[in-house]
Design an enzyme around this catalytic site. Structure first.
Site, mmCIF file in Angstrom:
data_model
loop_
_atom_site.group_PDB
_atom_site.id
_atom_site.type_symbol
_atom_site.label_atom_id
_atom_site.label_comp_id
_atom_site.label_asym_id
_atom_site.label_seq_id
_atom_site.Cartn_x
_atom_site.Cartn_y
_atom_site.Cartn_z
ATOM 1 N N HIS A 141 41.103 7.942 -34.678
ATOM 2 C CA HIS A 141 40.321 9.003 -34.885
ATOM 3 C C HIS A 141 39.158 10.182 -34.593
ATOM 4 O O HIS A 141 38.978 10.742 -34.879
ATOM 5 C CB HIS A 141 39.954 9.342 -36.603
ATOM 6 C CG HIS A 141 41.691 9.273 -37.471
ATOM 7 N ND1 HIS A 141 43.005 9.623 -37.012
ATOM 8 C CD2 HIS A 141 42.056 8.258 -38.132
ATOM 9 C CE1 HIS A 141 44.036 10.210 -37.250
ATOM 10 N NE2 HIS A 141 43.710 8.634 -38.577
ATOM 11 N N ASP B 199 51.047 4.151 -35.599
ATOM 12 C CA ASP B 199 50.055 4.677 -36.486
ATOM 13 C C ASP B 199 50.569 5.993 -37.002
ATOM 14 O O ASP B 199 51.278 6.808 -36.518
ATOM 15 C CB ASP B 199 48.843 4.949 -35.917
ATOM 16 C CG ASP B 199 47.859 4.765 -38.318
ATOM 17 O OD1 ASP B 199 47.176 4.114 -38.634
ATOM 18 O OD2 ASP B 199 47.948 5.359 -37.830
ATOM 19 N N HIS C 257 48.981 8.080 -39.228
ATOM 20 C CA HIS C 257 48.587 9.302 -38.750
ATOM 21 C C HIS C 257 48.464 9.180 -37.398
ATOM 22 O O HIS C 257 48.753 8.557 -36.438
ATOM 23 C CB HIS C 257 46.645 8.674 -39.959
ATOM 24 C CG HIS C 257 46.766 8.602 -40.898
ATOM 25 N ND1 HIS C 257 47.027 7.287 -41.328
ATOM 26 C CD2 HIS C 257 47.402 9.413 -42.116
ATOM 27 C CE1 HIS C 257 47.081 7.703 -42.793
ATOM 28 N NE2 HIS C 257 47.112 8.825 -42.994
ATOM 29 N N ASP D 18 50.701 1.316 -41.490
ATOM 30 C CA ASP D 18 50.506 2.609 -42.704
ATOM 31 C C ASP D 18 51.633 2.943 -42.400
ATOM 32 O O ASP D 18 52.263 4.129 -43.528
ATOM 33 C CB ASP D 18 49.532 3.053 -42.614
ATOM 34 C CG ASP D 18 48.551 3.917 -41.334
ATOM 35 O OD1 ASP D 18 49.291 3.719 -39.814
ATOM 36 O OD2 ASP D 18 47.855 4.197 -41.518
#
Length: 305
Positions: free
Chosen positions: A123, A160, A162, A243
């Site tokens: 990120h 991931d 996200h 995740d």
């Protein structure tokens, strides 16, 4: 097979109750402290250099991260991202692990490497910490592969849950890097739409809340892996977030441990087909400790084959 980590990555502490806790890395390392992983070369990660960080991050941002760690307690950089006294050191070693892993697999022995590090990275943008991330570890590794090893085609596969918005921001105008991401949408950071294509080098594949193994595998097998094969990468990099597991508390996909073994095996096949087997993976998310430990073990087991 090489494993890169550093004790400082356990000292980065965002505070009580924070999802991105030192217990995450302890769970991964304990899971890999097993007889079946005894053959792994375990290597202490070096620090990333300023030159390596500046390939993807603004100078003012690097200076700010390195200079603003609190003397005690925590310092909030945004709603989710905090620094403790050891955070800058941990971030340097997390990025340095990925760089060292690239150097190792680009050497005569080739092979695979897993960077068991934190804070995660995908990120982090050129000038902003966000989503628990300080430096963009996988982006630093990709930029190093281009600059230090003269590669022309580096692929980043990010599974991931996200979207890796920082990685996309860094490379969306760099045609030598192909960024491929599957992720839940809607979900933080609310990026990663299919129409975000960079210069044709960005492929975003959103999954809907509740999607599981079938949708994930169909997406990768039918759309994402063919794009990776067509690119013919000279190096495969992986943002390995676990995740999307059905037990993870921060999202709503329903992957299993076996799905992580499956996608890892497919990416290993890709590396063998086009990159002389060279693959580097770096830990991103995963917030249920049992699911994280099992998924990371499955991932590393496939990297050892």
């Amino acid at each position: 097979m090489r494993l890169y980590t550093h004790p400082s990555c356990l000292q980065h502490d965002p505070g009580p109750g924070h999802a991105e806790s030192p217990a995450r890395l302890r769970a991964v390392l304990q899971a890999l402290d097993h007889d079946r992983f005894a053959a792994i070369d375990r290597i202490e990660a070096p620090r990333a250099t300023r030159e390596q960080l500046l390939r993807v991050h603004d100078a003012d941002y690097v200076d700010r991260i390195l200079a603003t760690a609190p003397a005690s307690g925590t310092m909030r950089l945004d709603e989710d991202t905090l620094m403790s006294p050891a955070s800058a050191e941990a971030a340097l070693h997390a990025a340095g692990a990925a760089v060292a892993a690239v150097d190792a697999v680009m050497g005569d022995r080739g092979g695979h490497a897993f960077c068991a590090v934190r804070p995660p990275g995908h990120h982090a943008t050129p000038n902003r910490a966000m989503g628990f991330c300080l430096f963009n570890n996988i982006a630093v590794a990709a930029a190093h592969a281009l600059a230090a090893h003269g590669l022309k085609r580096v692929a980043i596969a990010d599974f991931d849950v996200h979207h890796g918005n920082g990685t996309q921001d860094i490379f969306e105008r760099e045609p030598r890097v192909l960024f491929i991401s599957s992720h839940q949408s809607p979900l933080y950071p609310e990026t990663g739409r299919e129409n975000e294509r960079g210069v044709g080098n960005v492929v975003n594949a959103p999954l809907s809340p509740g999607d599981g193994s079938y949708e994930f595998r169909e997406l990768w097998e039918g759309a994402l892996l063919p794009r990776l094969y067509a690119f013919k990468p000279q190096l495969v990099l992986v943002s390995a977030g676990f995740d999307a597991h059905r037990n993870d508390p921060l999202a709503d996909l329903r992957l299993s441990t076996e799905d992580y073994a499956w996608i890892t095996g497919r990416l290993v096949d890709l590396a063998r087909a086009h990159a002389d087997g060279r693959l580097v993976s770096s830990l991103e998310g995963g917030y249920d400790l049992n699911a994280l430990a099992a998924s990371a073990s499955a991932h590393v087991s496939e990297l050892m084959l």
